[in-house]
Design a protein around this motif. Structure first.
Motif, mmCIF file in Angstrom:
data_model
loop_
_atom_site.group_PDB
_atom_site.id
_atom_site.type_symbol
_atom_site.label_atom_id
_atom_site.label_comp_id
_atom_site.label_asym_id
_atom_site.label_seq_id
_atom_site.Cartn_x
_atom_site.Cartn_y
_atom_site.Cartn_z
ATOM 1 N N ARG A 473 -21.747 -15.917 38.065
ATOM 2 C CA ARG A 473 -21.266 -17.302 38.162
ATOM 3 C C ARG A 473 -20.991 -17.674 39.618
ATOM 4 N NH1 ARG A 473 -17.231 -16.992 34.815
ATOM 5 N NH2 ARG A 473 -18.326 -17.868 33.035
ATOM 6 N N ILE A 474 -20.337 -16.771 40.346
ATOM 7 C CA ILE A 474 -20.052 -17.032 41.755
ATOM 8 C C ILE A 474 -21.345 -17.039 42.572
ATOM 9 C CG2 ILE A 474 -18.871 -16.161 43.807
ATOM 10 C CD1 ILE A 474 -17.006 -17.429 41.760
ATOM 11 N N ALA A 475 -22.305 -16.193 42.180
ATOM 12 C CA ALA A 475 -23.591 -16.137 42.896
ATOM 13 C C ALA A 475 -24.339 -17.459 42.801
ATOM 14 C CB ALA A 475 -24.451 -15.006 42.335
ATOM 15 N N GLU A 476 -24.183 -18.173 41.689
ATOM 16 C CA GLU A 476 -24.852 -19.469 41.530
ATOM 17 C C GLU A 476 -24.417 -20.459 42.601
ATOM 18 O OE1 GLU A 476 -24.072 -20.902 37.626
ATOM 19 O OE2 GLU A 476 -25.368 -19.441 36.624
ATOM 20 N N ALA A 477 -23.173 -20.325 43.073
ATOM 21 C CA ALA A 477 -22.635 -21.271 44.062
ATOM 22 C C ALA A 477 -22.658 -20.703 45.472
ATOM 23 C CB ALA A 477 -21.203 -21.652 43.670
ATOM 24 N N PHE A 478 -23.313 -19.562 45.660
ATOM 25 C CA PHE A 478 -23.311 -18.912 46.975
ATOM 26 C C PHE A 478 -23.908 -19.827 48.041
ATOM 27 C CE2 PHE A 478 -25.314 -16.122 50.183
ATOM 28 C CZ PHE A 478 -24.169 -15.494 50.645
ATOM 29 N N ASN A 479 -23.163 -19.952 49.140
ATOM 30 C CA ASN A 479 -23.592 -20.825 50.225
ATOM 31 C C ASN A 479 -22.884 -20.386 51.501
ATOM 32 O OD1 ASN A 479 -24.685 -23.076 51.640
ATOM 33 N ND2 ASN A 479 -24.726 -24.249 49.740
ATOM 34 N N GLU A 480 -22.895 -21.252 52.507
ATOM 35 C CA GLU A 480 -22.301 -20.880 53.784
ATOM 36 C C GLU A 480 -20.782 -20.725 53.710
ATOM 37 O OE1 GLU A 480 -22.501 -25.334 53.510
ATOM 38 O OE2 GLU A 480 -23.957 -23.700 53.275
ATOM 39 N N HIS A 481 -20.155 -21.139 52.619
ATOM 40 C CA HIS A 481 -18.705 -20.985 52.468
ATOM 41 C C HIS A 481 -18.314 -19.549 52.122
ATOM 42 C CE1 HIS A 481 -19.733 -21.078 48.241
ATOM 43 N NE2 HIS A 481 -20.215 -22.301 48.370
ATOM 44 N N SER A 482 -19.302 -18.679 51.841
ATOM 45 C CA SER A 482 -19.032 -17.297 51.453
ATOM 46 C C SER A 482 -19.968 -16.358 52.197
ATOM 47 C CB SER A 482 -19.219 -17.120 49.936
ATOM 48 O OG SER A 482 -18.364 -17.979 49.202
ATOM 49 N N ILE A 483 -19.625 -15.074 52.149
ATOM 50 C CA ILE A 483 -20.526 -14.063 52.692
ATOM 51 C C ILE A 483 -20.819 -13.040 51.597
ATOM 52 C CG2 ILE A 483 -19.776 -14.313 55.079
ATOM 53 C CD1 ILE A 483 -18.080 -11.820 54.779
ATOM 54 N N PHE A 484 -22.018 -12.471 51.640
ATOM 55 C CA PHE A 484 -22.387 -11.396 50.721
ATOM 56 C C PHE A 484 -22.474 -10.117 51.527
ATOM 57 C CE2 PHE A 484 -25.973 -8.857 48.918
ATOM 58 C CZ PHE A 484 -25.273 -8.364 47.819
ATOM 59 N N ASP A 485 -21.695 -9.102 51.123
ATOM 60 C CA ASP A 485 -21.721 -7.850 51.860
ATOM 61 C C ASP A 485 -21.832 -6.665 50.911
ATOM 62 O OD1 ASP A 485 -19.021 -7.182 51.007
ATOM 63 O OD2 ASP A 485 -18.272 -8.522 52.550
ATOM 64 N N ILE A 486 -22.348 -5.582 51.463
ATOM 65 C CA ILE A 486 -22.486 -4.329 50.720
ATOM 66 C C ILE A 486 -21.761 -3.241 51.491
ATOM 67 C CG2 ILE A 486 -24.067 -2.605 49.776
ATOM 68 C CD1 ILE A 486 -26.207 -4.737 49.599
ATOM 69 N N THR A 487 -20.883 -2.536 50.789
ATOM 70 C CA THR A 487 -20.179 -1.393 51.366
ATOM 71 C C THR A 487 -20.631 -0.151 50.615
ATOM 72 O OG1 THR A 487 -18.256 -2.794 51.811
ATOM 73 C CG2 THR A 487 -17.926 -0.405 51.909
ATOM 74 N N LYS A 488 -21.080 0.843 51.332
ATOM 75 C CA LYS A 488 -21.497 2.074 50.666
ATOM 76 C C LYS A 488 -20.656 3.244 51.154
ATOM 77 C CE LYS A 488 -25.385 3.175 53.780
ATOM 78 N NZ LYS A 488 -26.838 3.437 53.850
ATOM 79 N N SER A 489 -20.389 4.159 50.236
ATOM 80 C CA SER A 489 -19.624 5.359 50.554
ATOM 81 C C SER A 489 -20.579 6.545 50.584
ATOM 82 C CB SER A 489 -18.536 5.596 49.501
ATOM 83 O OG SER A 489 -17.663 4.499 49.435
#
Length: 759
Positions: A473-489
């Motif tokens: 649901r949040i991905a549908e509204a993804f835009n410049e107001h958010s960032i997508f990040d990946i953290t790996k261990s």
């Protein structure tokens, strides 16, 4: 006097029966429902009429609503419902409610078009299969009229008392009395600004210092404006439980100050604090308070109206007397309350109940937002989403065969993203479409599985399923107001990836919040720290011309000694060297004026190092400290130490629950040491926030670090002076407090002394 009621409200009041049943049934999201309605309408002929406004009267009752669709060629009224899974698993009382709504719309349309009969149809649209199941029945106008009048007659007695209540409510509010003999300094200015914002139907930012009575100063004028502005509801929203109680106390005081004032006040509390049977599921076969919930609801509804103040204790007592669930009773009572007191999330969250009810019922609502400086962080969390690969791997190990193939595909897709990532933490411009597609397939597979096996919603599956749905649901509204990040261990010994986390991290909640503010008649955001104004306007999505009021402090500068300790640095690299001088500084201040002090630090490690050295060097001075993960009982014990007879220093974390919302007047607290500028931790995430702020507003460091930090400092310092007779001291321990840009952010009534050396 005519009483107006929505079709949906009428049917839910008079046609809903049976158990409360919240067992899993596949359902569509609100956005999917909108799309589904549009698809169904697109399949109809060119003369098909959609979204038809209808209304009708029964005695002094006006019923209004919007029918989904009408086909003149078939003379068919359609009530469209979207769903997922097996339609046969839909609870019987849900189907009954749908038919009731369809028949009421059928009658209202017959009356409007002067028809003698109507084909009434329930159109169930399967979101996944994109197919329709149409259930139809033919009703004469007399049959529909009879059904309409039966429901209205059941509602009418309630409507009559509601009409009497609203008349008495408005009459009482027209003559409402201020609950104190006089306004406090600054309180009248705040009240006038709130009243004017309600009259103008706009948003207001109000910075008002602690101690002037902001709760009464905002509630009273809004209640006074309510009759002329024809407000249906007032929502008082808080960040903490203590704020709710202050609002309830203020409303009780206002109510008692005006003879005969009819004012219904409802407190909303979280499910885990209201539920009587946390070990049971929310349906009649598991929980006794869900069994026959809607059959016993009318009795509870009638009983509770005798009290007018529907706080947690009152709702619980009435609910248990009637043997129904107190949590869901409180949600039912929103419809019949004048003022609702609850957490921010009830109106601003992704699936906020109060916002949905406001829009559905077309209520005219004004909102008061207490301690509004908390809104930015809270809203960011509401509109962020995270997926943990550990949860997926656990799901793989325990999931049924129907889900293993798709969950394995998702895990492979996840691992492929890791292979292309060189850093442990990395930000991406886009969320991979392939991953989202497989994630959607997995949620669809879980939906189908649970549609057939609703009892198999075990905790691990439920947690991943709901997290995945929220992420999509949040991905549908993804835009410049958010960032997508990946953290790996990474397992350093084997150099293999253990797990990873995907996060859609909302940075600027304005995009989402401005839609919520737009649905309101007026709103007031108030706090002791809303400086600088533009920061809050930009971050919360308020109009750039939002009016603002800066209420002068009732306190005098001579009441508070504010000293900047310029000769100590609390920067990370300087902390080891800062321990000894800070300890001696605190001891010297305590010896000069013994009493209770709060000392604030940036981390638990820093706090513990300071306290250990302090106890070693000054063992005769009493100390106590905040610990990690304190529960409510432990927090209460911490606060009980602040007595007029106790003398000592309490150690706490800046930004914790002890640095705001804490009321310790007089000798209960005479000073604070703030050994940190309060800046958020320097890490990759906050650096990305700075980059995004710089791009959006040209003020990266200020918006990401400085303003949030100084806000915490001012809040913590505000614990010292609570009344006009208090005297106290604040020591700001860091050379950066002497910088011009920092000093400009501190309260204007403070008289600040800068210590250049250790004296």
């Amino acid at each position: 006097m005519t009483y107006t009621v929505a079709v949906r409200t009428l049917c839910e009041f008079a046609a809903k029966s049976g158990d409360l049943d919240l067992r899993f049934t596949p359902s569509s999201s609100a956005q999917e429902g909108i799309i589904g309605h549009a698809v169904v309408r697109s399949r109809r002929n060119s003369i098909y009429k959609a979204e038809i406004s209808v209304n009708g009267e029964y005695k002094q009752l006006l019923v209004r609503g919007r029918a989904d669709g009408y086909d003149p060629a078939l003379n068919q009224l359609e009530e469209i419902k979207t769903y997922r899974g097996d339609l046969n698993t839909m609870p019987v009382n849900h189907r009954q409610l749908h038919w009731a709504q369809a028949k009421i719309y059928g009658w209202l349309l017959c009356q409007q078009l002067d028809l003698s009969e109507m084909n009434v149809a329930l159109v169930y649209y399967d979101i996944d299969e994109q197919t329709e199941t149409v259930l139809t029945d033919i009703y004469s106008v007399d049959e529909l009229k009879q059904f309409f009048e039966e429901l209205c007659s059941q509602f009418l007695a309630w409507a009559e008392q509601e009409t009497r209540h609203h008349a008495a409510h408005n009459q009482g509010l027209c003559s409402i009395q201020f609950p104190h003999v006089v306004f406090r300094t600054g309180q009248r200015e705040l009240a006038e600004a709130v009243y004017k914002s309600a009259k103008a139907g706009c948003c207001l930012l109000a910075q008002a210092p602690t101690g002037i009575g902001k709760t009464v100063g905002t509630l009273f004028p809004l209640l006074k404006a309510s009759p002329t502005e024809k407000l249906d509801k007032i929502f008082y929203l808080t960040a903490k439980t203590s704020g709710r109680q202050l609002a309830l106390n203020a409303l009780e005081l206002i109510k008692c100050s005006t003879t005969g004032l009819s004012l219904r006040v409802l407190e909303l509390v979280a499910r885990d604090k209201a539920c009587e049977h946390l070990d049971k599921l929310c349906h009649g076969d598991s929980c006794p308070l869900a069994k026959g919930f809607y059959d016993r609801l009318p009795g509870a509804r009638n009983a509770i109206l005798d009290s007018n103040i529907f706080d947690k204790a009152t709702v619980r007592k009435i609910a248990l007397d009637q043997q129904i669930c107190p949590y869901y009773l409180s949600q039912e009572l929103v419809q019949w309350s004048d003022v609702v007191v609850g957490d921010y999330n009830y109106y601003f969250d992704v699936k906020a109940m109060l916002h949905a009810m406001t829009v559905t019922n077309q209520w005219r609502v004004s909102v008061l937002i207490d301690e509004a400086h908390n809104m930015i962080d809270r809203a960011r969390k509401m509109y962020s989403a995270e997926l943990d690969q550990k949860s997926l791997k656990s799901l793989q190990a325990s999931s049924p065969m129907e889900l293993k193939k798709t969950s394995a595909r998702l895990n492979r897709s996840w691992n492929s993203m890791h292979k292309n990532q060189n850093l442990n933490y990395q930000v991406y411009a886009l969320i991979p479409d392939k991953f989202l597609k497989i994630l959607q397939q997995l949620t669809d597979a879980i939906t189908d599985y649970l549609g057939v096996n609703p009892a198999n919603m075990y905790p691990l599956l439920q947690r991943f399923y709901f997290d995945a749905i929220h992420f999509l649901r949040i991905a549908e509204a993804f835009n410049e107001h958010s960032i997508f990040d990946i953290t790996k261990s990474i397992d350093e010994s084997r150099r293999s990836i253990l797990c990873g986390k995907l996060c859609i991290r909302n940075i600027i909640p304005a995009h989402f919040l401005k839609q919520r503010f737009a649905a309101l008649h007026s709103s007031v955001l108030f706090s002791a720290t809303l400086n600088p104004w533009k920061f809050y306007v930009d971050m919360l999505g308020l109009p750039q011309n939002t009016p603002r009021v800066n209420v002068l402090s009732p306190f005098r500068s001579e009441q508070l000694s504010v000293q900047v300790v310029r000769w100590i640095s609390t920067r990370y690299l300087d902390r080891e060297n800062s321990l000894s001088p800070i300890v001696d500084l605190m001891a010297r201040q305590f010896e000069e004026r013994p009493g209770n002090y709060l000392a604030f630090f940036s981390s638990f490690d820093y706090l513990q190092n300071i306290q250990l050295l302090f106890k070693e060097r000054y063992p005769k001075i009493s100390t106590w400290n905040q610990c990690r993960h304190m529960d409510e009982a432990e927090k209460n014990e911490f606060m009980k130490r602040f007595t007029v007879t106790e003398k000592g220093i309490a150690f706490a974390i800046l930004g914790s629950s002890f640095s705001e919302g804490v009321d310790l007047p007089g000798e209960h607290l005479i000073g604070t040491f703030i050994a940190t500028l309060g800046l958020p931790q320097l890490n990759p995430v906050n650096e990305q926030i700075k980059v995004r702020m710089e791009s959006a507003f040209g003020t990266g460091f200020e918006y990401a670090y400085l303003y949030p930090g100084i806000q915490k400092v001012v809040q913590a310092a505000g614990r010292v002076i609570r009344t006009t007779s208090d005297r106290g001291v604040v020591l700001l321990v860091d050379d950066r407090f002497s910088r011009k840009d920092v000093l400009q952010l501190l309260p204007s009534w403070w008289k600040i002394e800068v210590q250049s050396c250790n004296i």
